[in-house]
Design a protein around this motif. Structure first.
Motif, PDB file in Angstrom:
ATOM      1  N   LEU A 140      28.149  33.540  42.056  1.00 33.52           N
ATOM      2  CA  LEU A 140      28.427  33.414  43.616  1.00 33.52           C
ATOM      3  C   LEU A 140      28.370  34.906  43.921  1.00 33.52           C
ATOM      4  CD1 LEU A 140      31.259  31.037  42.912  1.00 33.52           C
ATOM      5  CD2 LEU A 140      28.842  30.561  43.803  1.00 33.52           C
ATOM      6  N   ILE A 141      29.176  35.494  43.916  1.00 31.93           N
ATOM      7  CA  ILE A 141      28.654  37.008  44.624  1.00 31.93           C
ATOM      8  C   ILE A 141      27.065  37.755  44.584  1.00 31.93           C
ATOM      9  CG2 ILE A 141      29.277  39.739  44.401  1.00 31.93           C
ATOM     10  CD1 ILE A 141      31.418  38.749  42.662  1.00 31.93           C
ATOM     11  N   LEU A 142      26.286  36.982  43.957  1.00 30.54           N
ATOM     12  CA  LEU A 142      24.888  37.054  44.016  1.00 30.54           C
ATOM     13  C   LEU A 142      23.964  36.281  45.108  1.00 30.54           C
ATOM     14  CD1 LEU A 142      23.603  37.690  40.649  1.00 30.54           C
ATOM     15  CD2 LEU A 142      24.108  39.136  41.920  1.00 30.54           C
ATOM     16  N   ASP A 143      25.051  35.017  44.766  1.00 24.81           N
ATOM     17  CA  ASP A 143      24.955  33.672  45.908  1.00 24.81           C
ATOM     18  C   ASP A 143      25.138  34.631  47.836  1.00 24.81           C
ATOM     19  OD1 ASP A 143      23.407  32.158  43.692  1.00 24.81           O
ATOM     20  OD2 ASP A 143      25.430  31.760  43.847  1.00 24.81           O
ATOM     21  N   GLU A 144      26.054  34.660  47.161  1.00 23.00           N
ATOM     22  CA  GLU A 144      26.414  35.716  48.897  1.00 23.00           C
ATOM     23  C   GLU A 144      26.046  36.289  48.961  1.00 23.00           C
ATOM     24  OE1 GLU A 144      28.126  33.811  51.147  1.00 23.00           O
ATOM     25  OE2 GLU A 144      28.665  32.297  49.375  1.00 23.00           O
ATOM     26  N   LEU A 145      25.605  37.250  48.435  1.00 25.21           N
ATOM     27  CA  LEU A 145      24.787  39.045  48.575  1.00 25.21           C
ATOM     28  C   LEU A 145      23.334  38.340  48.847  1.00 25.21           C
ATOM     29  CD1 LEU A 145      26.624  41.656  46.336  1.00 25.21           C
ATOM     30  CD2 LEU A 145      26.407  41.181  48.630  1.00 25.21           C
ATOM     31  N   ALA A 146      22.382  37.463  49.018  1.00 25.99           N
ATOM     32  CA  ALA A 146      21.476  37.203  48.772  1.00 25.99           C
ATOM     33  C   ALA A 146      21.326  36.645  49.942  1.00 25.99           C
ATOM     34  CB  ALA A 146      21.357  35.858  48.081  1.00 25.99           C
ATOM     35  N   VAL A 147      22.375  35.965  50.044  1.00 30.80           N
ATOM     36  CA  VAL A 147      22.505  35.446  52.074  1.00 30.80           C
ATOM     37  C   VAL A 147      22.553  36.255  53.294  1.00 30.80           C
ATOM     38  CG1 VAL A 147      24.036  34.097  54.053  1.00 30.80           C
ATOM     39  CG2 VAL A 147      23.487  33.380  51.291  1.00 30.80           C
ATOM     40  N   ARG A 148      23.948  37.054  52.716  1.00 29.94           N
ATOM     41  CA  ARG A 148      23.801  38.054  53.911  1.00 29.94           C
ATOM     42  C   ARG A 148      24.654  39.673  52.678  1.00 29.94           C
ATOM     43  NH1 ARG A 148      28.244  40.849  57.068  1.00 29.94           N
ATOM     44  NH2 ARG A 148      29.663  38.359  56.308  1.00 29.94           N
TER      45      ARG A 148
ATOM     46  N   LEU B 257      33.275  45.564  50.263  1.00 35.49           N
ATOM     47  CA  LEU B 257      34.002  44.806  48.362  1.00 35.49           C
ATOM     48  C   LEU B 257      35.256  43.817  49.298  1.00 35.49           C
ATOM     49  CD1 LEU B 257      35.293  43.797  45.988  1.00 35.49           C
ATOM     50  CD2 LEU B 257      37.365  46.249  46.712  1.00 35.49           C
ATOM     51  N   PHE B 258      36.194  43.831  50.547  1.00 38.59           N
ATOM     52  CA  PHE B 258      36.834  42.749  51.291  1.00 38.59           C
ATOM     53  C   PHE B 258      36.008  41.526  51.999  1.00 38.59           C
ATOM     54  CE2 PHE B 258      39.445  46.388  50.511  1.00 38.59           C
ATOM     55  CZ  PHE B 258      41.076  45.368  51.627  1.00 38.59           C
ATOM     56  N   GLU B 259      34.093  42.107  52.431  1.00 41.11           N
ATOM     57  CA  GLU B 259      33.741  41.053  52.990  1.00 41.11           C
ATOM     58  C   GLU B 259      33.598  39.802  52.081  1.00 41.11           C
ATOM     59  OE1 GLU B 259      31.676  42.525  56.808  1.00 41.11           O
ATOM     60  OE2 GLU B 259      30.756  43.333  55.066  1.00 41.11           O
ATOM     61  N   ILE B 260      33.562  40.517  50.915  1.00 43.49           N
ATOM     62  CA  ILE B 260      32.721  39.869  49.521  1.00 43.49           C
ATOM     63  C   ILE B 260      34.144  38.815  49.333  1.00 43.49           C
ATOM     64  CG2 ILE B 260      31.948  39.130  47.337  1.00 43.49           C
ATOM     65  CD1 ILE B 260      30.169  42.021  48.298  1.00 43.49           C
ATOM     66  N   CYS B 261      35.475  39.451  48.798  1.00 44.48           N
ATOM     67  CA  CYS B 261      36.642  39.329  48.935  1.00 44.48           C
ATOM     68  C   CYS B 261      36.634  37.683  49.722  1.00 44.48           C
ATOM     69  CB  CYS B 261      37.788  39.925  48.620  1.00 44.48           C
ATOM     70  SG  CYS B 261      38.119  41.365  47.626  1.00 44.48           S
ATOM     71  N   SER B 262      36.810  37.650  51.346  1.00 43.19           N
ATOM     72  CA  SER B 262      37.408  37.037  52.376  1.00 43.19           C
ATOM     73  C   SER B 262      36.041  35.752  52.081  1.00 43.19           C
ATOM     74  CB  SER B 262      37.075  36.788  53.544  1.00 43.19           C
ATOM     75  OG  SER B 262      38.025  38.330  53.811  1.00 43.19           O
ATOM     76  N   THR B 263      34.268  36.023  51.744  1.00 47.51           N
ATOM     77  CA  THR B 263      33.875  34.936  52.060  1.00 47.51           C
ATOM     78  C   THR B 263      33.327  34.483  50.691  1.00 47.51           C
ATOM     79  OG1 THR B 263      32.612  36.632  52.248  1.00 47.51           O
ATOM     80  CG2 THR B 263      31.119  34.676  52.272  1.00 47.51           C
ATOM     81  N   LEU B 264      34.109  35.127  49.220  1.00 41.42           N
ATOM     82  CA  LEU B 264      34.547  34.256  47.973  1.00 41.42           C
ATOM     83  C   LEU B 264      35.436  32.846  48.442  1.00 41.42           C
ATOM     84  CD1 LEU B 264      33.806  36.987  45.168  1.00 41.42           C
ATOM     85  CD2 LEU B 264      32.239  34.611  45.994  1.00 41.42           C
ATOM     86  N   THR B 265      36.756  33.502  48.876  1.00 42.08           N
ATOM     87  CA  THR B 265      37.886  32.767  48.777  1.00 42.08           C
ATOM     88  C   THR B 265      37.305  31.627  50.504  1.00 42.08           C
ATOM     89  OG1 THR B 265      39.316  35.275  49.040  1.00 42.08           O
ATOM     90  CG2 THR B 265      40.269  32.532  50.324  1.00 42.08           C
ATOM     91  N   MET B 266      37.090  32.063  51.187  1.00 42.11           N
ATOM     92  CA  MET B 266      36.066  30.798  52.270  1.00 42.11           C
ATOM     93  C   MET B 266      35.606  29.370  52.205  1.00 42.11           C
ATOM     94  SD  MET B 266      38.470  31.853  54.540  1.00 42.11           S
ATOM     95  CE  MET B 266      39.285  33.665  54.999  1.00 42.11           C
ATOM     96  N   ARG B 267      34.297  30.423  51.364  1.00 50.73           N
ATOM     97  CA  ARG B 267      33.199  29.365  51.160  1.00 50.73           C
ATOM     98  C   ARG B 267      33.721  28.590  49.733  1.00 50.73           C
ATOM     99  NH1 ARG B 267      28.841  31.677  54.283  1.00 50.73           N
ATOM    100  NH2 ARG B 267      27.391  31.885  52.907  1.00 50.73           N
ATOM    101  N   HIS B 268      34.112  29.239  48.324  1.00 49.00           N
ATOM    102  CA  HIS B 268      34.487  28.879  47.345  1.00 49.00           C
ATOM    103  C   HIS B 268      35.491  28.984  47.305  1.00 49.00           C
ATOM    104  CE1 HIS B 268      30.515  30.361  47.946  1.00 49.00           C
ATOM    105  NE2 HIS B 268      30.421  29.931  47.282  1.00 49.00           N
ATOM    106  N   GLY B 269      36.517  28.330  45.832  1.00 47.62           N
ATOM    107  CA  GLY B 269      38.316  28.483  45.738  1.00 47.62           C
ATOM    108  C   GLY B 269      38.992  29.655  45.536  1.00 47.62           C
TER     109      GLY B 269
END
Lengths: 91, 91
Positions: free
Chosen positions: B12-20, B25-37
């Motif tokens: 999922l981290i790779l997915d999110e980095l592929a998007v943006r 680190l904190f942005e990734i944490c937020s995104t993972l929490t928001m978009r996936h549980g």
DNA sequence: ACGATAGGCAAGTATTGGCTTGCATATCAA
DNA sequence: TTGATATGCAAGCCAATACTTGCCTATCGT
């Protein structure tokens, strides 16, 4: 499927099946011992094959008392589909 | 590298980095929490990023007190290179 | 300088996973 | 049928690993 690929022995099994499809469990054991230094037991290889089958990377057909194994690379396409090359896109 | 892919959170981290690309680190944490549980802690994500970096799937650059992460799909090419499609070849 | 923000390091825990061991089942050849 | 071959099933052991907890370092704004 990613779990199935996360093991060098399993990857070598795929390599060998890619070279010669339709091998039996014992043939795979022999080949792994000969060509690579894998000294795993038959049961270990059997369990590896079960994981590969669950992942859809290997199909099998019973032929009397033997079981022939075939490599199916189809699930691998999901990897390329999930992460298409974005290298040129961003700095 | 296969080990790095063998974890849904890391994928999922790779997915999110592929998007943006270029997230901290904190942005990734937020995104993972928001978009996936994903409710993992910051340290957990940090360790995941370290694994991804070791695998060459993620590069990073320090920018002051932040660290920007970039997805690099190059290592994935090794998969397609190792098991080219042999489906048409054998029965 | 000081507090706040962003991240790193390290030890401990608990789960996962690969492997072995032992026994069971099924097919073939004589 | 009987022995040999080829594989399946299941419990247990040990190492790897994902995750947490607690503390530490570095950078920025005021």
């Amino acid at each position: 499927m990613f779990k199935a690929l996360d093991d060098e022995t399993r990857r070598l099994i795929l390599d060998e099946l890619a070279v010669r499809n339709g091998q039996t469990l014992f043939e795979i054991c022999s080949t792994l011992t000969m060509r690579h230094g894998i000294g795993s037991t038959r049961q270990a290889i059997s369990q590896h094959l079960a994981v590969l089958e669950d992942a859809g990377l290997v199909t099998s057909e019973r032929r009397g008392r033997t079981k022939l194994h075939h490599f199916d690379p189809t699930p691998l396409e999901a990897i390329a589909r999930r992460w298409p090359n974005t290298r040129k896109a961003d700095p």
